[in-house]
Scaffold this motif. Structure first.
Motif, PDB file in Angstrom:
ATOM      1  N   GLY A   1       0.813  -1.207   0.000  1.00  0.00           N
ATOM      2  CA  GLY A   1       0.000   0.000   0.000  1.00  0.00           C
ATOM      3  C   GLY A   1       0.844   1.253   0.000  1.00  0.00           C
ATOM      4  N   SER A   2       0.171   2.409  -0.063  1.00  0.00           N
ATOM      5  CA  SER A   2       0.882   3.676  -0.112  1.00  0.00           C
ATOM      6  C   SER A   2       1.476   3.979   1.259  1.00  0.00           C
ATOM      7  N   MET A   3       2.329   5.002   1.297  1.00  0.00           N
ATOM      8  CA  MET A   3       2.955   5.421   2.550  1.00  0.00           C
ATOM      9  C   MET A   3       1.881   5.688   3.610  1.00  0.00           C
ATOM     10  N   LYS A   4       0.804   6.379   3.203  1.00  0.00           N
ATOM     11  CA  LYS A   4      -0.232   6.753   4.149  1.00  0.00           C
ATOM     12  C   LYS A   4      -0.946   5.510   4.689  1.00  0.00           C
ATOM     13  N   GLU A   5      -1.219   4.578   3.789  1.00  0.00           N
ATOM     14  CA  GLU A   5      -1.882   3.345   4.210  1.00  0.00           C
ATOM     15  C   GLU A   5      -1.027   2.576   5.207  1.00  0.00           C
ATOM     16  N   ARG A   6       0.281   2.566   4.927  1.00  0.00           N
ATOM     17  CA  ARG A   6       1.172   1.853   5.838  1.00  0.00           C
ATOM     18  C   ARG A   6       1.248   2.527   7.196  1.00  0.00           C
ATOM     19  N   MET A   7       1.268   3.856   7.177  1.00  0.00           N
ATOM     20  CA  MET A   7       1.291   4.578   8.447  1.00  0.00           C
ATOM     21  C   MET A   7       0.040   4.239   9.256  1.00  0.00           C
ATOM     22  N   ASN A   8      -1.109   4.196   8.566  1.00  0.00           N
ATOM     23  CA  ASN A   8      -2.349   3.855   9.259  1.00  0.00           C
ATOM     24  C   ASN A   8      -2.305   2.431   9.803  1.00  0.00           C
ATOM     25  N   ALA A   9      -1.679   1.551   9.049  1.00  0.00           N
ATOM     26  CA  ALA A   9      -1.646   0.147   9.455  1.00  0.00           C
ATOM     27  C   ALA A   9      -0.761  -0.064  10.674  1.00  0.00           C
ATOM     28  N   ILE A  10       0.096   0.916  10.942  1.00  0.00           N
ATOM     29  CA  ILE A  10       1.041   0.714  12.041  1.00  0.00           C
ATOM     30  C   ILE A  10       0.418   1.084  13.395  1.00  0.00           C
ATOM     31  N   VAL A  11      -0.655   1.877  13.354  1.00  0.00           N
ATOM     32  CA  VAL A  11      -1.324   2.271  14.600  1.00  0.00           C
ATOM     33  C   VAL A  11      -1.796   1.062  15.412  1.00  0.00           C
ATOM     34  N   PRO A  12      -2.479   0.085  14.768  1.00  0.00           N
ATOM     35  CA  PRO A  12      -2.931  -1.093  15.522  1.00  0.00           C
ATOM     36  C   PRO A  12      -1.779  -1.913  16.100  1.00  0.00           C
ATOM     37  N   LEU A  13      -0.561  -1.660  15.622  1.00  0.00           N
ATOM     38  CA  LEU A  13       0.594  -2.355  16.194  1.00  0.00           C
ATOM     39  C   LEU A  13       1.167  -1.538  17.360  1.00  0.00           C
ATOM     40  N   LEU A  14       1.297  -0.228  17.125  1.00  0.00           N
ATOM     41  CA  LEU A  14       1.969   0.606  18.124  1.00  0.00           C
ATOM     42  C   LEU A  14       1.173   0.759  19.409  1.00  0.00           C
ATOM     43  N   ILE A  15      -0.138   0.968  19.279  1.00  0.00           N
ATOM     44  CA  ILE A  15      -0.920   1.205  20.498  1.00  0.00           C
ATOM     45  C   ILE A  15      -0.863   0.009  21.453  1.00  0.00           C
ATOM     46  N   PRO A  16      -1.161  -1.204  20.985  1.00  0.00           N
ATOM     47  CA  PRO A  16      -1.047  -2.332  21.925  1.00  0.00           C
ATOM     48  C   PRO A  16       0.358  -2.478  22.485  1.00  0.00           C
ATOM     49  N   LEU A  17       1.358  -2.163  21.665  1.00  0.00           N
ATOM     50  CA  LEU A  17       2.735  -2.299  22.111  1.00  0.00           C
ATOM     51  C   LEU A  17       3.027  -1.310  23.249  1.00  0.00           C
ATOM     52  N   PHE A  18       2.567  -0.073  23.088  1.00  0.00           N
ATOM     53  CA  PHE A  18       2.757   0.917  24.147  1.00  0.00           C
ATOM     54  C   PHE A  18       2.005   0.518  25.409  1.00  0.00           C
ATOM     55  N   VAL A  19       0.747   0.116  25.216  1.00  0.00           N
ATOM     56  CA  VAL A  19      -0.063  -0.279  26.372  1.00  0.00           C
ATOM     57  C   VAL A  19       0.656  -1.372  27.144  1.00  0.00           C
ATOM     58  N   SER A  20       1.160  -2.361  26.415  1.00  0.00           N
ATOM     59  CA  SER A  20       1.801  -3.476  27.095  1.00  0.00           C
ATOM     60  C   SER A  20       3.123  -3.047  27.727  1.00  0.00           C
ATOM     61  N   ALA A  21       3.866  -2.163  27.046  1.00  0.00           N
ATOM     62  CA  ALA A  21       5.136  -1.707  27.617  1.00  0.00           C
ATOM     63  C   ALA A  21       4.891  -0.945  28.928  1.00  0.00           C
ATOM     64  N   PHE A  22       3.841  -0.118  28.933  1.00  0.00           N
ATOM     65  CA  PHE A  22       3.534   0.616  30.163  1.00  0.00           C
ATOM     66  C   PHE A  22       3.122  -0.333  31.284  1.00  0.00           C
TER      67      PHE A  22
END
Lengths: 265, 289, 282
Positions: free
Chosen positions: A192-213
């Motif tokens: 996908g485009s750069m923007k699509e990829r950026m959007n796709a990374i949110v569902p990865l980053l948020i759980p990762l932050f939540v779990s890290a905290f």
């Protein structure tokens, strides 16, 4: 992908280099950075290269392993080489093609800079490959200890570093797991485009932050319960021991420096 | 949807000094509509098998047929998305995958990725929240404000919302209390029956495998060492001991009773209920003799 | 005369005190734990049992009521002293592993308490031996199984030679093998020392190992007694979201099928014997 990286990885072993005190190795690498700049002609650079190979031999790390791990740095070295090659305008012209001119001095500078880069990267890699991260942290803490006088939180910094190192594999596993879980839910992070990829990374980053905290909170609780209240009044389980061989390696480096000074032009 | 693994081998970090083999020539056939349990110890390779079931991992050797799509090493397949839509995976501790602002949006995430319309996705989310026994109010709440058990249910709803034909469950009840465990397992069984799903349960629990599955495969050191019906698998206690696995509690107890009576019950009792029933009937017959 | 180790008197704790709609996580709870006992605190998720753990080691302080440890009130002053006498193992094996390797982790609490180097080395060795993890001295946490990590956590706790070992759902994230490893380690420690164990759990087998069970429900103490007394309550426990021992479940199912039994049995042996005497040995 990350599995192939060797920088920052420890390879267990029992070589002379492995057995050196981590402080000696750290001091060695820092001094070496200065020593490298003494070299300024073919003889001195040859001596440097020779010395580096000697250290590689002593560490008993297989050469192909080092070379493999250095691949990412090679691009940087080639780039610097070309930069010097094309932009140094001194000495005789040795090659000319249309607007491109290569001067003798440019070639020399390019080669020297590349060698300088190589020996530095190789020696730093050998430091991390032959020393456990925990010993490096300990060595840093001891070496920086005098700075406590100027209110530098040396113990805290060292602890932070050691905990970060300890949690890297855990967080990598976690990233892999969450990525797969979201991929199974149809999320696509690789196309996908750069923007699509950026959007796709949110569902990865948020759980990762939540779990890290969550992990950080749990860890803080566990540390508190186990009686952690800062560096004050703590004893140390890890003892670094400075032996004759550690003094020897530093002396060898000083001798190298003297030789280089003697032969430099 | 049939799933067939043929001679599947897998190695992590292949061609590096850190290469690690995880699977060796695994053959396994999961017929459409069956309830397949995969059991084995931690490190036996069962999680690696699981990730092959919807092509999150591709075999380094061998092939997998998922419905009519074949997944093979090195072969790029454009149909992977189709596979992922039809095979839903509930990972261990699935609540770790929650991320969206509201429960509703999070449940809608999967179906909308696969092109389901917003209204339809919303309708599914509302239905599923009810099905999983959560109050309607949670839909507008942040998933991170829920209790652990509720988060688990929301995450499961997020997978079910894709309307998968195959449901793969990786220890779906780990960490839940006994009531939560039973409710969730019964729900999956109910869905399996009602919607005719193909269900694959990866578990440590012999009791769950015996109670719910109609086929069991045993993984050991990266190999599929035993496969069959629960009656077949649990009749070979010696073999199970080789793989450091135990019999389900009800069968263990059945053996104790049989030893005491010096007589055998006609079948292996896979659950406590079955044990009580068989035992009662047996005693009745004895009395009549 | 049994010596009191921990006692709670009419303890109430609410997480968000200002929010009146919140029900207390722990409501007017009192109990006493005596030296050398193994007490299990059981209850479904959200019953307040983990809050109790935090109240017992001063991670939380009650809004009303008193917590006494070793006969002294637990407050800011006695806190660190108390903690050095109370080893604690948490639920998530990963999130309590501080050290870079197994031996560093075991040494962590010793370092914090200023134990001299030579003694530290000795104690780390001894503790790891007790939990059978000596072969893993230099292992890094991500190379260990969950059960192994929890055993290291136990070693880290007992290295301080505490009077109390507090297990806060220490087995709930483990596979059956890991759970057995941890429980047999605790049993063995109890056989060798006079360690007081408090285990917070919803695992039935863990509760059955205890001398005494305290049952929590919705923040209240619901029942207290020997495991066999507690489990006699049968259906009541099921309604509260807990399991019954296997033999008891089967006893109840048999009765439903019209099989006469003397009682609902706790252990499989008793049930087998009952079946034998009432149906065969006539």
């Amino acid at each position: 992908m990350l599995e192939k990286m060797i920088f920052g990885r420890f390879i267990p072993g029992d070589s002379f280099i492995h057995r050196l005190d981590a402080r000696a190795k750290l001091i060695f690498v820092f001094l070496f950075i200065a020593v490298v700049f003494i070299a300024n002609n073919w003889i001195t650079y040859a001596i440097l290269v020779l010395f580096t190979f000697l250290i590689i031999r002593m560490s008993r790390i297989r050469l192909y392993f080092l070379v493999n791990g250095l691949k990412p740095v090679v691009i940087l070295i080639i780039f610097t080489f070309l930069l010097h090659l094309f932009f140094t305008r001194e000495g005789a012209i040795i090659f000319e093609w249309k607007f491109l001119r290569i001067y003798e001095e440019g070639l020399r500078q390019g080669i020297f800079i590349s060698i300088r880069f190589f020996v530095l990267v190789i020696l730093t890699s050998i430091l991390t490959l032959t020393t456990t991260p925990i010993s490096i942290t300990d060595a840093l803490e001891t070496l920086l200890n005098p700075l406590k006088k100027w209110k530098l939180p040396v113990h805290e910094l060292a602890l932070m570093m050691s905990i970060s190192l300890r949690f890297i594999p855990t967080l990598m596993d976690e990233t892999d797991k969450i990525m797969k879980a979201q991929m199974a839910r149809g999320s696509d992070m690789t196309t996908g485009s750069m923007k699509e990829r950026m959007n796709a990374i949110v569902p990865l980053l948020i759980p990762l932050f939540v779990s890290a905290f969550k992990r950080a909170e749990d860890l803080a609780t566990a540390m508190e319960v186990r009686g952690y209240k800062g560096g004050e009044g703590r004893t140390r389980y890890r003892k670094l021991e400075w032996a004759t061989k550690d003094t020897v390696i530093i002396v060898i480096l000083l001798i190298l420096a003297i030789i280089l000074v003697y032969f430099r032009s | 949807m049939d799933i067939t693994l043929q001679q599947v081998s897998y190695a992590y970090a292949k061609n590096t000094p850190f290469e690690k083999r995880a699977l060796y020539d695994v053959d396994l056939h999961i017929p459409s509509g069956s309830y397949q349990a995969i059991i084995g110890h931690t490190g036996s390779g069962k999680s690696t098998v699981l990730q092959h079931l919807n092509a999150l991992l591709k075999p380094t050797e061998g092939s997998i047929k998922i419905g009519d799509v074949e997944v093979k090493a090195e072969k790029k397949s454009k149909q992977l998305r189709k596979v992922r839509q039809k095979v839903g995976i509930v990972f261990q501790f699935p609540e770790h995958q929650l991320f969206d602002e509201t429960v509703l949006k999070d449940i809608m995430f999967g179906p909308m990725n696969f092109g389901v319309s917003e209204e339809e996705a919303k309708r599914r989310a509302i239905d599923l929240v009810k099905l999983l026994g959560l109050p309607d109010e949670v839909l507008e709440k942040s998933p991170f404000d829920l209790s652990g058990g509720q988060m688990r249910r929301v995450a499961i709803a997020g997978v079910l919302a894709m309307n998968p034909e195959v449901l793969v469950l990786d220890e779906p009840t780990a960490g839940l209390d006994p009531r939560g465990r039973k409710e969730i397992m019964d729900l999956f069984y109910h869905l399996h029956k009602e919607k005719g799903l193909t269900t694959v349960l990866v578990t440590h629990s012999m009791e769950d495998a015996a109670r719910y599955a109609d086929r069991i495969a045993i993984m050991h050191d990266g190999k599929c060492v035993l496969a069959g019906t629960p009656q077949e698998i649990f009749s070979d206690e010696v073999r199970l001991m080789d793989y450091r696995l135990e019999l389900p509690q009800s069968i263990k107890f059945q053996k104790k009773v049989e030893q005491m009576m010096e007589k055998k019950l006609p079948v292996l009792c896979l659950t406590e209920e079955m044990l009580a029933e068989e035992l009662a009937q047996f005693l009745k017959k004895e009395r009549e003799l | 005369m049994k010596r009191e180790i921990i006692s709670l008197q009419e303890v109430t704790f609410t997480y968000a005190e200002e929010d009146k709609s919140m029900r207390p996580a722990v409501n007017n709870v009192s109990y006493t734990v005596y030296e050398g006992e193994w007490v299990a605190i059981v209850g479904h998720n959200g019953s307040g049992k983990s809050t109790l753990a935090r109240l017992m080691n001063g991670l939380l302080f009650p809004q009303t009521g008193k917590v006494r440890v070793f006969g002294e009130p637990l407050d800011e002053q006695s806190l660190w002293d108390t903690r050095s006498q109370m080893g604690m193992v948490f639920q998530n094996p990963d999130n309590q592993f501080v050290g870079a390797t197994v031996q560093d982790d075991v040494a962590f609490a010793l370092e914090n308490n200023g134990v001299p180097f030579e003694e530290m080395v000795e104690r780390v060795k001894r503790s790891l031996l007790k939990v059978k993890m000596s072969d893993f001295m230099n292992s890094e946490p991500h190379h260990l199984s969950g059960g192994q990590k929890q055993r290291v956590a136990i070693a880290g706790a007992i290295a301080l030679q505490p009077k109390i070992l507090l297990l806060d759902e220490a087995t709930s994230m483990l596979d059956p093998q890991g759970r057995d490893e941890v429980l047999s380690t605790v049993q063995q420690l109890r056989a060798e020392t006079d360690l007081t164990v408090i285990s917070i759990t919803h695992d039935l087998e863990e509760a059955l190992l205890a001398d005494r069970v305290i049952m929590m429900n919705q923040g209240n103490k619901y029942a207290e007694g020997k495991p066999e007394e507690i489990f006699q309550r049968g259906q009541e426990l099921v309604d509260l979201g807990l399991d019954l021992p296997f033999a008891m479940n089967v006893s109840r199912l048999l009765k439903k099928q019209g099989v006469t039994l003397v009682a609902e049995h706790m252990s499989e042996e008793e049930l087998v014997n009952d079946l034998w005497t009432s149906h065969f040995n006539k």
